[in-house]
Design an enzyme around this catalytic site. Structure first.
Site, mmCIF file in Angstrom:
data_model
loop_
_atom_site.group_PDB
_atom_site.id
_atom_site.type_symbol
_atom_site.label_atom_id
_atom_site.label_comp_id
_atom_site.label_asym_id
_atom_site.label_seq_id
_atom_site.Cartn_x
_atom_site.Cartn_y
_atom_site.Cartn_z
ATOM 1 N N GLU A 16 35.903 -36.891 -51.241
ATOM 2 C CA GLU A 16 35.978 -36.525 -49.827
ATOM 3 C C GLU A 16 35.613 -37.706 -48.940
ATOM 4 O O GLU A 16 34.731 -38.501 -49.276
ATOM 5 C CB GLU A 16 35.015 -35.365 -49.546
ATOM 6 C CG GLU A 16 34.962 -34.947 -48.079
ATOM 7 C CD GLU A 16 33.929 -33.858 -47.826
ATOM 8 O OE1 GLU A 16 34.217 -32.706 -48.185
ATOM 9 O OE2 GLU A 16 32.843 -34.166 -47.299
ATOM 10 N N THR A 47 37.460 -34.393 -43.792
ATOM 11 C CA THR A 47 36.797 -33.317 -43.059
ATOM 12 C C THR A 47 37.278 -33.219 -41.617
ATOM 13 O O THR A 47 38.003 -34.087 -41.109
ATOM 14 C CB THR A 47 35.270 -33.487 -43.092
ATOM 15 O OG1 THR A 47 34.918 -34.686 -42.381
ATOM 16 C CG2 THR A 47 34.752 -33.578 -44.513
ATOM 17 N N ASP A 108 31.044 -24.520 -38.517
ATOM 18 C CA ASP A 108 29.792 -24.252 -37.823
ATOM 19 C C ASP A 108 29.996 -24.253 -36.312
ATOM 20 O O ASP A 108 30.920 -24.883 -35.789
ATOM 21 C CB ASP A 108 28.748 -25.320 -38.189
ATOM 22 C CG ASP A 108 28.434 -25.325 -39.671
ATOM 23 O OD1 ASP A 108 28.316 -24.227 -40.248
ATOM 24 O OD2 ASP A 108 28.336 -26.421 -40.260
ATOM 25 N N ALA A 126 37.042 -17.430 -42.068
ATOM 26 C CA ALA A 126 38.020 -18.278 -42.746
ATOM 27 C C ALA A 126 39.190 -17.447 -43.256
ATOM 28 O O ALA A 126 40.334 -17.907 -43.273
ATOM 29 C CB ALA A 126 37.356 -19.029 -43.893
ATOM 30 N N GLN A 213 18.617 -38.412 -47.454
ATOM 31 C CA GLN A 213 19.901 -37.722 -47.555
ATOM 32 C C GLN A 213 19.730 -36.284 -48.021
ATOM 33 O O GLN A 213 20.455 -35.387 -47.607
ATOM 34 C CB GLN A 213 20.791 -38.487 -48.535
ATOM 35 C CG GLN A 213 22.208 -37.979 -48.681
ATOM 36 C CD GLN A 213 22.970 -38.801 -49.708
ATOM 37 O OE1 GLN A 213 22.621 -39.937 -50.014
ATOM 38 N NE2 GLN A 213 24.009 -38.215 -50.268
ATOM 39 N N LYS A 273 31.437 -43.767 -49.288
ATOM 40 C CA LYS A 273 31.025 -44.946 -50.058
ATOM 41 C C LYS A 273 31.973 -45.129 -51.249
ATOM 42 O O LYS A 273 31.830 -44.487 -52.281
ATOM 43 C CB LYS A 273 29.583 -44.798 -50.553
ATOM 44 C CG LYS A 273 28.553 -44.556 -49.445
ATOM 45 C CD LYS A 273 28.473 -45.738 -48.500
ATOM 46 C CE LYS A 273 27.384 -45.517 -47.448
ATOM 47 N NZ LYS A 273 27.361 -46.605 -46.443
#
Length: 286
Positions: A16, A47, A108, A126, A213, A273
């Protein structure tokens, strides 16, 4: 696909990326994608900002994945803040860009949306979005799932009932929220089988490469943190390089165990990354 060295079966491998906040940083994402494409993942998901704040960037990045990298793009799309008119426009745009895969999410509440606007939104769930996408055209629809239940669900049974509803509407693929305890995933997979969910299930793995994180990730996902991972974070609290390597190794051990247990798909949340994605891939694809 990658070959599962334990079972000999093929495993879907994906990752992703997310759009940058600043418009002039979008080329950094293209560089990240250029560094991943030679791995030939089965798809790369991109996203979508809350309330559609990054919708144009999502379409642009998805198009780059699909048409420049020659990798299947999976474009996220959220129900919050969406109208039927907006949805038709965005689906049409994706069709023009040859992007045929969509991850349909509730999303959200955006910080800029009032409670009144949130309660009066056109698409509340959804499943409503999935129905509209299905009826619009020929899209491959994926949905999210939570091995430890959605944080807002009252119980696991309710969460599974809604998930079954999505699959019955045409969802072909399920991507789990991140989890750090594989036993939770195995129990979840058994429950899906028991209630007749046959959609392809992809395990979402997030390498924890920074001490701070984890707090953010857990607050969003509702995932529990096993002692082994919390001990790692404590051990490397003052050692960023050590934390990065330990986090990658933890993720690799997770994936190796999942493959031993016959997982059908691995989805890496690597926080844009490319080097992290490549390190994990090099270990599990051997």
């Amino acid at each position: 696909m990658i070959r599962n060295k334990y079972t000999g079966e093929d495993v879907i491998f994906s990752c992703e990326v997310f759009p940058p906040k600043r418009d002039d940083d979008i080329y950094e994402i293209f560089q990240t994608l250029d560094a991943i494409e030679d791995l030939k993942p089965d798809y790369i998901s991109v996203t979508y900002g809350a309330g559609g704040s990054n919708s144009k960037k999502t379409a642009k990045i998805a198009s780059y994945i699909q048409n420049v990298c020659d990798v299947e793009a999976l474009a996220h799309m959220t129900a919050v803040g969406m109208t039927r008119e907006n949805l038709a426009e965005r689906l049409g745009e994706l069709q023009k860009k040859a992007v045929k895969r969509i991850l349909a999410l509730r999303g959200d509440k955006p910080r800029t949306m009032t409670e009144e606007e949130f309660e009066g939104r056109e698409f509340r769930y959804a499943s409503e979005l999935i129905r509209e996408i299905r009826d619009f055209g020929d899209f491959h629809i994926a949905a999210a799932c939570y091995p430890e239940k959605h944080p807002e669900s009252p119980d696991v049974e309710t969460d599974l009932r809604y998930l079954k509803e999505k699959c019955d509407l045409g969802v072909e693929e399920l991507i789990t929220q991140m989890f750090f305890d594989n036993e939770k995933f195995y129990r979840f997979r058994e429950k899906l089988d028991q209630i007749g969910i046959r959609a392809s299930l992809h395990a979402g793995i997030m390498p924890i490469t920074k001490v701070n994180q984890l707090g953010t990730s857990v607050s969003l996902s509702g995932s529990s943190v096993p002692t082994a991972l919390s001990n790692l974070i404590a051990k490397y609290a003052e050692d960023p390089a050590g934390m990065r390597q330990a986090g990658i190794e933890y993720a690799i051990r997770q994936v190796e165990d999942l493959m031993k247990h016959g997982v059908t798909g691995i989805h890496i949340y690597s926080m844009n990354k490319a080097d992290v994605t490549r390190e994990i891939y090099s270990e599990i694809a051997g």
